[in-house]
Design an enzyme around this catalytic site. Structure first.
Site, PDB file in Angstrom:
ATOM      1  N   THR A 195       0.832  -1.199   0.000  1.00  0.00           N
ATOM      2  CA  THR A 195       0.000   0.000   0.000  1.00  0.00           C
ATOM      3  C   THR A 195       0.871   1.256   0.000  1.00  0.00           C
ATOM      4  O   THR A 195       1.973   1.233   0.535  1.00  0.00           O
ATOM      5  CB  THR A 195      -0.872  -0.020   1.275  1.00  0.00           C
ATOM      6  N   THR A 248      -1.390  -5.612   7.486  1.00  0.00           N
ATOM      7  CA  THR A 248      -2.486  -6.584   7.445  1.00  0.00           C
ATOM      8  C   THR A 248      -3.802  -5.868   7.780  1.00  0.00           C
ATOM      9  O   THR A 248      -4.144  -5.683   8.949  1.00  0.00           O
ATOM     10  CB  THR A 248      -2.223  -7.709   8.453  1.00  0.00           C
TER      11      THR A 248
END
Ligand code: ASP
Length: 329
Positions: A195, A248
């Site tokens: 990301t 996560t």
């Protein structure tokens, strides 16, 4: 108080020593280039919102990172992109999830913030909003790179072998390392949280945060992570800080990670560093959360903690040379 922009390009978990120096150099160069363009926005008196928009757009356009061009693939070998942006001065925000034709998801999130009375659009509705507002659309295959297809193939192979879970429902990123020792990827792509995100403080003392992602490799179709969830992966409030997370996503949502940094400052009087460290090294690990975050407060203090082996990251203060890092310092 000097304006500053901070960026991340994901965190990951493999041991040091397997990366090719040439490729690592390229990652540093990409981070430097993107920081320089966002720093220029601040130097011209631009807003923190503009700085994070420019930074995240640059990261989305760079195929090394898991957002926009180069985003990871779902289990159906499709792309489902998520993004969010938040303005610390007004607490206005915009999020989009599960889009697959929008070239720069962060710009669509910004349009949601600026042109809609709603804050979060998903799927077909988000795409329709994009078309109505003239954002740049691309064919689905624009996002796909050979590296990501290969990564999906490996992830699905592992999943078939039952290697994608540690028995606690962890996503594949938390599975065992399978990458050949001689791989010259700077970070194991199967265990990378790629990301991208940015936070900034501008000359007016305003904060902003933005995050954009393809999610996690081989994710189930329809799955949405923390990046577009305000308070989980993205948050900004002038009263405390601006935060963008990577890791996560399920655990970041459960711990409301980005907002938790702000809340610790607001309610417990923690400094930015204390709050960011507590979230990264205490709260997230308590549920098995792995990854990192970047944060900035109104005084220009920055924090870039991560609990994996490495995180692509950097910052640029006005008038100073940008600093980029991959490993712990
Ligand atoms: N946090 C992202 C997600 O769960 C993944 C990442 O950081 O790469 O969608």
């Amino acid at each position: 108080m000097k304006p500053v922009v901070v960026i991340h390009g994901g965190a990951g978990a493999v041991s040091r020593g397997t990366a090719s120096p040439a490729l690592e150099h390229e990652y540093h160069a990409a981070l430097q280039r993107i920081l320089t363009s966002a720093q220029a926005v601040l130097a011209q008196g631009g807003s923190a919102l503009d700085a994070v928009s420019v930074a995240v757009t640059g990261l989305e356009d760079c195929p090394y990172f898991n957002a926009g061009h180069g985003a990871v693939l779902t289990s159906d070998a499709t792309h489902e992109l998520d993004a969010a942006i938040m303005d610390g001065a007004t607490l206005r925000c915009g999020s989009i999830a599960n889009v697959h034709h929008v070239r720069n998801p962060v710009l669509l999130a910004r349009m949601v913030m600026e042109r809609s009375r709603h804050v979060f659009f998903v799927g077909e509705g988000a795409e329709r909003f994009a078309r109505a507002n003239g954002v740049t659309l691309v064919e689905r295959d624009y996002f796909t790179t050979p590296a990501r297809l290969e990564q999906l193939r490996r992830a699905q192979h592992e999943a078939a072998d039952g290697a994608d879970s540690d028995g606690q429902g962890q996503p594949i990123l938390a599975g065992r390392p399978t990458r050949p020792a001689d791989s010259n990827e700077p970070i194991d792509p199967d265990r990378k949280f790629g990301t991208v995100g940015a936070v900034a403080l501008d000359a007016d003392g305003n904060l902003a945060a933005a995050t954009s992602t393809g999610g996690i490799t081989n994710k189930q179709v329809g799955r949405v992570g923390d990046a577009p969830v305000i308070g989980a992966g993205t948050y900004a409030n002038n009263a405390t800080c601006a935060v963008s997370c990577t890791g996560t996503g399920e655990m970041y949502i459960r711990m409301v990670a980005a907002y938790d940094v702000a809340a610790r400052m607001q309610y417990a009087g923690a400094t930015l560093a204390q709050a960011a460290d507590a979230v990264m090294f205490e709260a997230l690990p308590s549920v098995g959360g792995k990854g990192g975050l970047i944060a900035v407060d109104q005084h220009g203090n920055i924090a870039l903690p991560f609990n994996t082996d490495r995180m692509y990251r950097g910052y640029a203060r006005l008038g100073e040379h940008p600093v980029t890092e991959i490993y712990p310092t």
